[in-house]
Design a protein around this motif. Structure first.
Motif, PDB file in Angstrom:
ATOM      1  N   UNK A  26       0.840  -1.193   0.000  1.00 52.29           N
ATOM      2  CA  UNK A  26       0.000   0.000   0.000  1.00 52.29           C
ATOM      3  C   UNK A  26       0.879   1.249   0.000  1.00 52.29           C
ATOM      4  N   UNK A  27       0.417   2.263  -0.724  1.00 53.23           N
ATOM      5  CA  UNK A  27       1.136   3.536  -0.764  1.00 53.23           C
ATOM      6  C   UNK A  27       0.163   4.670  -0.491  1.00 53.23           C
ATOM      7  N   UNK A  28       0.630   5.673   0.231  1.00 51.81           N
ATOM      8  CA  UNK A  28      -0.250   6.782   0.596  1.00 51.81           C
ATOM      9  C   UNK A  28      -0.658   7.593  -0.634  1.00 51.81           C
ATOM     10  N   UNK A  29       0.296   7.909  -1.473  1.00 51.93           N
ATOM     11  CA  UNK A  29       0.011   8.757  -2.638  1.00 51.93           C
ATOM     12  C   UNK A  29      -0.356   7.917  -3.850  1.00 51.93           C
ATOM     13  N   UNK A  30      -1.382   8.312  -4.595  1.00 51.17           N
ATOM     14  CA  UNK A  30      -1.686   7.614  -5.852  1.00 51.17           C
ATOM     15  C   UNK A  30      -0.582   7.835  -6.874  1.00 51.17           C
ATOM     16  N   UNK A  31      -0.523   6.935  -7.834  1.00 45.85           N
ATOM     17  CA  UNK A  31       0.494   7.027  -8.870  1.00 45.85           C
ATOM     18  C   UNK A  31       0.995   5.644  -9.246  1.00 45.85           C
ATOM     19  N   UNK A  32       1.627   5.518 -10.411  1.00 46.48           N
ATOM     20  CA  UNK A  32       2.088   4.204 -10.883  1.00 46.48           C
ATOM     21  C   UNK A  32       3.185   3.631  -9.991  1.00 46.48           C
ATOM     22  N   UNK A  33       3.195   2.307  -9.885  1.00 43.63           N
ATOM     23  CA  UNK A  33       4.239   1.624  -9.133  1.00 43.63           C
ATOM     24  C   UNK A  33       5.459   1.404 -10.034  1.00 43.63           C
ATOM     25  N   UNK A  34       6.629   1.490  -9.433  1.00 39.88           N
ATOM     26  CA  UNK A  34       7.873   1.286 -10.159  1.00 39.88           C
ATOM     27  C   UNK A  34       7.960  -0.166 -10.638  1.00 39.88           C
ATOM     28  N   UNK A  35       8.167  -0.419 -11.943  1.00 45.05           N
ATOM     29  CA  UNK A  35       8.241  -1.794 -12.461  1.00 45.05           C
ATOM     30  C   UNK A  35       9.321  -2.636 -11.778  1.00 45.05           C
ATOM     31  N   UNK A  36      10.469  -2.018 -11.482  1.00 47.40           N
ATOM     32  CA  UNK A  36      11.534  -2.757 -10.807  1.00 47.40           C
ATOM     33  C   UNK A  36      11.094  -3.163  -9.405  1.00 47.40           C
ATOM     34  N   UNK A  37      10.442  -2.232  -8.702  1.00 44.04           N
ATOM     35  CA  UNK A  37       9.951  -2.545  -7.368  1.00 44.04           C
ATOM     36  C   UNK A  37       8.914  -3.658  -7.399  1.00 44.04           C
ATOM     37  N   UNK A  38       8.070  -3.639  -8.431  1.00 46.75           N
ATOM     38  CA  UNK A  38       7.055  -4.682  -8.566  1.00 46.75           C
ATOM     39  C   UNK A  38       7.706  -6.043  -8.778  1.00 46.75           C
ATOM     40  N   UNK A  39       8.762  -6.077  -9.594  1.00 47.17           N
ATOM     41  CA  UNK A  39       9.480  -7.329  -9.836  1.00 47.17           C
ATOM     42  C   UNK A  39      10.141  -7.840  -8.565  1.00 47.17           C
ATOM     43  N   UNK A  40      10.695  -6.934  -7.780  1.00 42.89           N
ATOM     44  CA  UNK A  40      11.336  -7.329  -6.521  1.00 42.89           C
ATOM     45  C   UNK A  40      10.298  -7.854  -5.536  1.00 42.89           C
ATOM     46  N   UNK A  41       9.151  -7.183  -5.480  1.00 41.35           N
ATOM     47  CA  UNK A  41       8.081  -7.633  -4.581  1.00 41.35           C
ATOM     48  C   UNK A  41       7.635  -9.048  -4.937  1.00 41.35           C
ATOM     49  N   UNK A  42       7.471  -9.308  -6.233  1.00 38.00           N
ATOM     50  CA  UNK A  42       7.070 -10.655  -6.654  1.00 38.00           C
ATOM     51  C   UNK A  42       8.161 -11.673  -6.341  1.00 38.00           C
ATOM     52  N   UNK A  43       9.415 -11.280  -6.513  1.00 37.53           N
ATOM     53  CA  UNK A  43      10.521 -12.188  -6.200  1.00 37.53           C
ATOM     54  C   UNK A  43      10.552 -12.515  -4.706  1.00 37.53           C
ATOM     55  N   UNK A  44      10.318 -11.511  -3.870  1.00 37.32           N
ATOM     56  CA  UNK A  44      10.274 -11.746  -2.421  1.00 37.32           C
ATOM     57  C   UNK A  44       9.121 -12.676  -2.060  1.00 37.32           C
ATOM     58  N   UNK A  45       7.972 -12.439  -2.685  1.00 38.53           N
ATOM     59  CA  UNK A  45       6.813 -13.306  -2.435  1.00 38.53           C
ATOM     60  C   UNK A  45       7.102 -14.730  -2.892  1.00 38.53           C
ATOM     61  N   UNK A  46       7.796 -14.875  -4.020  1.00 41.16           N
ATOM     62  CA  UNK A  46       8.123 -16.201  -4.533  1.00 41.16           C
ATOM     63  C   UNK A  46       9.062 -16.952  -3.594  1.00 41.16           C
ATOM     64  N   UNK A  47      10.092 -16.255  -3.118  1.00 41.96           N
ATOM     65  CA  UNK A  47      11.048 -16.899  -2.216  1.00 41.96           C
ATOM     66  C   UNK A  47      10.354 -17.316  -0.918  1.00 41.96           C
ATOM     67  N   UNK A  48       9.508 -16.431  -0.389  1.00 38.81           N
ATOM     68  CA  UNK A  48       8.779 -16.765   0.829  1.00 38.81           C
ATOM     69  C   UNK A  48       7.866 -17.960   0.608  1.00 38.81           C
ATOM     70  N   UNK A  49       7.210 -18.006  -0.547  1.00 33.35           N
ATOM     71  CA  UNK A  49       6.310 -19.116  -0.852  1.00 33.35           C
ATOM     72  C   UNK A  49       7.070 -20.432  -0.958  1.00 33.35           C
ATOM     73  N   UNK A  50       8.183 -20.415  -1.657  1.00 34.94           N
ATOM     74  CA  UNK A  50       8.995 -21.626  -1.794  1.00 34.94           C
ATOM     75  C   UNK A  50       9.471 -22.101  -0.432  1.00 34.94           C
ATOM     76  N   UNK A  51       9.865 -21.158   0.426  1.00 32.49           N
ATOM     77  CA  UNK A  51      10.300 -21.523   1.767  1.00 32.49           C
ATOM     78  C   UNK A  51       9.171 -22.186   2.543  1.00 32.49           C
ATOM     79  N   UNK A  52       7.964 -21.645   2.402  1.00 31.85           N
ATOM     80  CA  UNK A  52       6.817 -22.218   3.105  1.00 31.85           C
ATOM     81  C   UNK A  52       6.449 -23.600   2.588  1.00 31.85           C
ATOM     82  N   UNK A  53       6.780 -23.859   1.338  1.00 32.95           N
ATOM     83  CA  UNK A  53       6.389 -25.127   0.722  1.00 32.95           C
ATOM     84  C   UNK A  53       7.557 -26.098   0.538  1.00 32.95           C
ATOM     85  N   UNK A  54       8.620 -25.896   1.295  1.00 30.75           N
ATOM     86  CA  UNK A  54       9.815 -26.687   1.050  1.00 30.75           C
ATOM     87  C   UNK A  54       9.793 -28.056   1.742  1.00 30.75           C
ATOM     88  N   UNK A  55       8.692 -28.431   2.320  1.00 28.10           N
ATOM     89  CA  UNK A  55       8.585 -29.749   2.922  1.00 28.10           C
ATOM     90  C   UNK A  55       8.556 -30.821   1.838  1.00 28.10           C
TER      91      UNK A  55
END
Length: 238
Positions: free
Chosen positions: A134-163
């Protein structure tokens, strides 16, 4: 972008799970690092429980936690849509989506948020939740930041499913259910400590978390001890 912090975060998310890991603290690390590194005001994580129902598992502050709860209660919003479709949902200006999510956009505006980006926590066809920025000010999200966010979510997901594949669903469900039960205790402890010290809920959480880390204990165990008064917690209970 703090490249060293980014590198450290990926290592922590990939290497943070041990036999008795603290899921809530793990997910709070994810939200905190998103706020530290990305151009966002707050972050939250929704995960599905054993019945497939989404639950608020972590939030970078109390305001976004309450907004995430409202989103679940009203059964509308970009984070739910992200989970159900398994695809990212980005809204640069929430005021333009009043027709799509009328109750959520109103609540988000009252909380001071003008833009949101939700990325799925998924591995192939399995979606276990969503990471919401979430961001206080409206406006487009940085594409690089979006890619990093997805990468962080992916790593966290893989960690959760590593059983092991044969035990993965059972183990994950048990971990999530335990975390849900622990979340109730932590909220009770936050409220009790906030009232006792006359501080806000976020400060109370930081105190509980800091005590748990300083004494190498699980956050849920500290919360239980504080709520039940079952043991002295020097420096916390005073």
């Amino acid at each position: 972008m703090n490249e060293q912090l980014l590198s450290e975060t990926f290592v922590e998310l990939a290497d943070n799970l041990v036999a008795d890991f603290d899921l809530i603290d793990f997910l709070r690390l994810l939200t905190d690092r998103c706020v530290d590194m990305l151009d966002v005001t707050a972050a939250g994580v929704l995960l599905a429980d054993r019945d497939g129902e989404l639950r608020v598992m972590a939030a970078s502050d109390e305001q976004v936690r309450l907004l995430e709860l409202f989103q679940l209660q009203s059964d509308e919003g970009p984070c739910l849509e992200c989970f159900h479709t398994g695809a990212p949902v980005t809204v640069a200006d929430l005021s333009s989506r009043t027709d799509r999510w009328p109750r959520f956009t109103e609540a988000a505006g009252l909380c001071g948020f003008g833009a949101v980006q939700a990325v799925p926590m998924r591995l192939r066809d399995e979606v276990i939740g969503a990471l919401n920025l979430f961001r206080a000010a409206p406006g487009p999200f940085d594409p690089l930041g979006a890619s990093i966010a997805q990468a962080l979510a992916d790593v966290a997901t893989i960690s959760l499913l590593q059983q092991r594949s044969t035990q993965r669903s059972t183990v994950l469900n048990e971990q999530l259910q335990t975390a849900l039960n622990s979340r109730v205790l932590i909220e009770q402890a936050k409220g009790k400590l906030a009232e006792r010290r006359n501080i806000d809920m976020e400060q109370a959480f930081s105190a509980l978390r800091g005590y748990a880390r300083a004494h190498n204990r699980r956050l849920s165990d500290v919360a239980r001890a504080f709520v039940d008064n079952s043991e002295p917690l020097i420096g916390l209970s005073a």
